[in-house]
Design a protein around this motif. Sequence first.
Motif, PDB file in Angstrom:
ATOM      1  N   LYS A  46      39.523 -43.166   6.134  1.00 20.80           N
ATOM      2  CA  LYS A  46      39.538 -42.870   4.693  1.00 20.80           C
ATOM      3  C   LYS A  46      39.541 -44.167   3.874  1.00 20.80           C
ATOM      4  CE  LYS A  46      42.392 -40.408   1.372  1.00 20.80           C
ATOM      5  NZ  LYS A  46      43.761 -39.989   1.159  1.00 20.80           N
ATOM      6  N   GLU A  47      40.346 -45.132   4.308  1.00 18.01           N
ATOM      7  CA  GLU A  47      40.496 -46.367   3.526  1.00 18.01           C
ATOM      8  C   GLU A  47      39.379 -47.373   3.741  1.00 18.01           C
ATOM      9  OE1 GLU A  47      44.188 -48.551   3.729  1.00 18.01           O
ATOM     10  OE2 GLU A  47      45.332 -46.685   3.523  1.00 18.01           O
ATOM     11  N   HIS A  48      38.788 -47.379   4.927  1.00 22.90           N
ATOM     12  CA  HIS A  48      37.911 -48.508   5.262  1.00 22.90           C
ATOM     13  C   HIS A  48      36.469 -48.140   5.579  1.00 22.90           C
ATOM     14  CE1 HIS A  48      41.282 -51.261   5.197  1.00 22.90           C
ATOM     15  NE2 HIS A  48      41.967 -50.381   5.892  1.00 22.90           N
ATOM     16  N   MET A  49      36.121 -46.879   5.469  1.00 27.79           N
ATOM     17  CA  MET A  49      34.760 -46.468   5.787  1.00 27.79           C
ATOM     18  C   MET A  49      34.027 -46.114   4.493  1.00 27.79           C
ATOM     19  SD  MET A  49      32.865 -46.103   8.366  1.00 27.79           S
ATOM     20  CE  MET A  49      31.227 -45.424   8.515  1.00 27.79           C
ATOM     21  N   GLU A  50      32.750 -46.473   4.424  1.00 29.53           N
ATOM     22  CA  GLU A  50      31.931 -46.142   3.251  1.00 29.53           C
ATOM     23  C   GLU A  50      30.675 -45.434   3.732  1.00 29.53           C
ATOM     24  OE1 GLU A  50      32.678 -46.833   0.122  1.00 29.53           O
ATOM     25  OE2 GLU A  50      34.441 -48.099   0.495  1.00 29.53           O
ATOM     26  N   PRO A  51      30.230 -44.403   2.993  1.00 30.80           N
ATOM     27  CA  PRO A  51      28.995 -43.711   3.401  1.00 30.80           C
ATOM     28  C   PRO A  51      27.774 -44.630   3.421  1.00 30.80           C
ATOM     29  CG  PRO A  51      30.159 -42.454   1.708  1.00 30.80           C
ATOM     30  CD  PRO A  51      30.867 -43.770   1.825  1.00 30.80           C
ATOM     31  N   SER A  52      27.858 -45.744   2.685  1.00 36.13           N
ATOM     32  CA  SER A  52      26.710 -46.665   2.629  1.00 36.13           C
ATOM     33  C   SER A  52      26.627 -47.565   3.868  1.00 36.13           C
ATOM     34  CB  SER A  52      26.818 -47.550   1.390  1.00 36.13           C
ATOM     35  OG  SER A  52      28.017 -48.296   1.459  1.00 36.13           O
ATOM     36  N   TYR A  53      27.671 -47.598   4.704  1.00 35.63           N
ATOM     37  CA  TYR A  53      27.665 -48.467   5.883  1.00 35.63           C
ATOM     38  C   TYR A  53      26.587 -48.014   6.870  1.00 35.63           C
ATOM     39  CZ  TYR A  53      32.162 -50.627   4.560  1.00 35.63           C
ATOM     40  OH  TYR A  53      33.163 -51.313   3.924  1.00 35.63           O
ATOM     41  N   ARG A  54      26.047 -48.994   7.585  1.00 33.54           N
ATOM     42  CA  ARG A  54      24.973 -48.679   8.542  1.00 33.54           C
ATOM     43  C   ARG A  54      25.334 -49.034   9.982  1.00 33.54           C
ATOM     44  NH1 ARG A  54      24.224 -45.691   5.569  1.00 33.54           N
ATOM     45  NH2 ARG A  54      22.584 -45.368   4.059  1.00 33.54           N
ATOM     46  N   ALA A  87      37.316 -38.479  13.086  1.00 36.48           N
ATOM     47  CA  ALA A  87      37.328 -38.635  11.621  1.00 36.48           C
ATOM     48  C   ALA A  87      35.945 -39.037  11.101  1.00 36.48           C
ATOM     49  CB  ALA A  87      38.374 -39.676  11.214  1.00 36.48           C
ATOM     50  N   LEU A  88      35.241 -39.881  11.859  1.00 37.88           N
ATOM     51  CA  LEU A  88      33.887 -40.275  11.451  1.00 37.88           C
ATOM     52  C   LEU A  88      32.955 -39.060  11.470  1.00 37.88           C
ATOM     53  CD1 LEU A  88      33.614 -43.644  13.454  1.00 37.88           C
ATOM     54  CD2 LEU A  88      33.717 -43.415  10.964  1.00 37.88           C
ATOM     55  N   ARG A  89      33.131 -38.238  12.481  1.00 36.39           N
ATOM     56  CA  ARG A  89      32.308 -37.015  12.586  1.00 36.39           C
ATOM     57  C   ARG A  89      32.524 -36.096  11.394  1.00 36.39           C
ATOM     58  NH1 ARG A  89      32.146 -34.032  18.419  1.00 36.39           N
ATOM     59  NH2 ARG A  89      30.676 -32.538  17.564  1.00 36.39           N
ATOM     60  N   ASP A  90      33.764 -36.074  10.931  1.00 36.91           N
ATOM     61  CA  ASP A  90      34.103 -35.214   9.787  1.00 36.91           C
ATOM     62  C   ASP A  90      33.415 -35.667   8.501  1.00 36.91           C
ATOM     63  OD1 ASP A  90      35.637 -33.720  11.457  1.00 36.91           O
ATOM     64  OD2 ASP A  90      37.578 -34.228  10.545  1.00 36.91           O
ATOM     65  N   MET A  91      32.850 -36.886   8.488  1.00 36.22           N
ATOM     66  CA  MET A  91      32.117 -37.332   7.301  1.00 36.22           C
ATOM     67  C   MET A  91      30.821 -36.547   7.136  1.00 36.22           C
ATOM     68  SD  MET A  91      32.572 -41.463   7.520  1.00 36.22           S
ATOM     69  CE  MET A  91      31.990 -41.823   5.849  1.00 36.22           C
ATOM     70  N   GLY A  92      30.379 -35.896   8.213  1.00 35.46           N
ATOM     71  CA  GLY A  92      29.176 -35.055   8.123  1.00 35.46           C
ATOM     72  C   GLY A  92      27.965 -35.735   8.725  1.00 35.46           C
ATOM     73  N   LYS A  93      27.138 -34.921   9.352  1.00 36.74           N
ATOM     74  CA  LYS A  93      25.962 -35.423  10.066  1.00 36.74           C
ATOM     75  C   LYS A  93      24.975 -36.132   9.136  1.00 36.74           C
ATOM     76  CE  LYS A  93      22.866 -33.447  13.547  1.00 36.74           C
ATOM     77  NZ  LYS A  93      22.740 -34.706  14.233  1.00 36.74           N
ATOM     78  N   GLU A  94      24.876 -35.625   7.903  1.00 39.35           N
ATOM     79  CA  GLU A  94      23.916 -36.242   6.969  1.00 39.35           C
ATOM     80  C   GLU A  94      24.334 -37.682   6.664  1.00 39.35           C
ATOM     81  OE1 GLU A  94      25.886 -33.709   6.444  1.00 39.35           O
ATOM     82  OE2 GLU A  94      27.134 -34.204   4.713  1.00 39.35           O
ATOM     83  N   VAL A  95      25.631 -37.982   6.767  1.00 39.24           N
ATOM     84  CA  VAL A  95      26.113 -39.357   6.537  1.00 39.24           C
ATOM     85  C   VAL A  95      25.967 -40.177   7.828  1.00 39.24           C
ATOM     86  CG1 VAL A  95      28.120 -40.767   5.929  1.00 39.24           C
ATOM     87  CG2 VAL A  95      27.746 -38.564   4.793  1.00 39.24           C
ATOM     88  N   THR A  96      26.487 -39.649   8.921  1.00 38.95           N
ATOM     89  CA  THR A  96      26.523 -40.448  10.160  1.00 38.95           C
ATOM     90  C   THR A  96      25.134 -40.617  10.785  1.00 38.95           C
ATOM     91  OG1 THR A  96      27.148 -38.475  11.410  1.00 38.95           O
ATOM     92  CG2 THR A  96      28.929 -39.929  10.711  1.00 38.95           C
TER      93      THR A  96
END
Length: 251
Positions: A31-39, A55-64
Amino acid sequence: MATTSPSTLSAAEQNALIESSKRAAAYQAVKEHMEPSYRHIGVGSGSTVIYVVEALRDMGKEVTDKMSFFPTGDQSRDLIKGAGFRLQYIQDLPDGEQLDVCFDGADEVDEDLNLIKGGGACLFQEKLVATRAAKFVCVADFRKLSPRLGINWKRGIPIEVVTQATGHVLAELRKLGSIRPQARSGLPGKAGSVVTDNGNSLIDAPFKPLALSKDPTDEDGVDGVWTVDGLAAKLSSIVGVVETGIFYGHN
Ligand code: ABF
């Protein structure tokens, strides 16, 4: 706020507390250190990182799906694949480029956020991936915090060594004051020594608890007492040492 002392809990309750603490630390870190813009994302080793991947998976497939994930060993490679993430290896990251962030666990964390890592035998790749990340996030629960490295983690500093140099490195470690350094043996029921993902051997080298930071008046190594950075530099200078599990300067 309700608090619970882990020592008054049953074994099953302690386990549940540890797992929920690892999970909470992982979700907070993402939550604190991840950004959807990261590649480019580094994924470390150990059981806490399993929750980071969750937790990364919970960001959603369209993001990851827009990201690549870099492992620090076979375990995290399998974790990345299992999550359906795009896998990329650190050697394929072009020179001069960085990972946006790397999430990894630790065995012990001191008050200056120096770490002991490598209890899981992946320390070389962990350090390589951490070094190539713009941001390194250590994900650790309450058990890992310690006033000084070597107080809670009693197994010693993990050191990856070229196998032929094991005897030489053990002898040098004794000269530096390590208390009964040992080559790490294989898993129960498996003969021989641990072989790392890089085909090397591992030594666990216990030292007296490490002083936090270098005071110019300190004489490093006197009576086997070392500073974190002094010992890390000394260990790295031994012929045959590939990498040590002392992580400092990554915060
Ligand atoms: C890796 O896994 C290692 O450097 C460290 O030894 C271990 C921590 O594992 P866990 O999260 O299971 O405590 O990060």
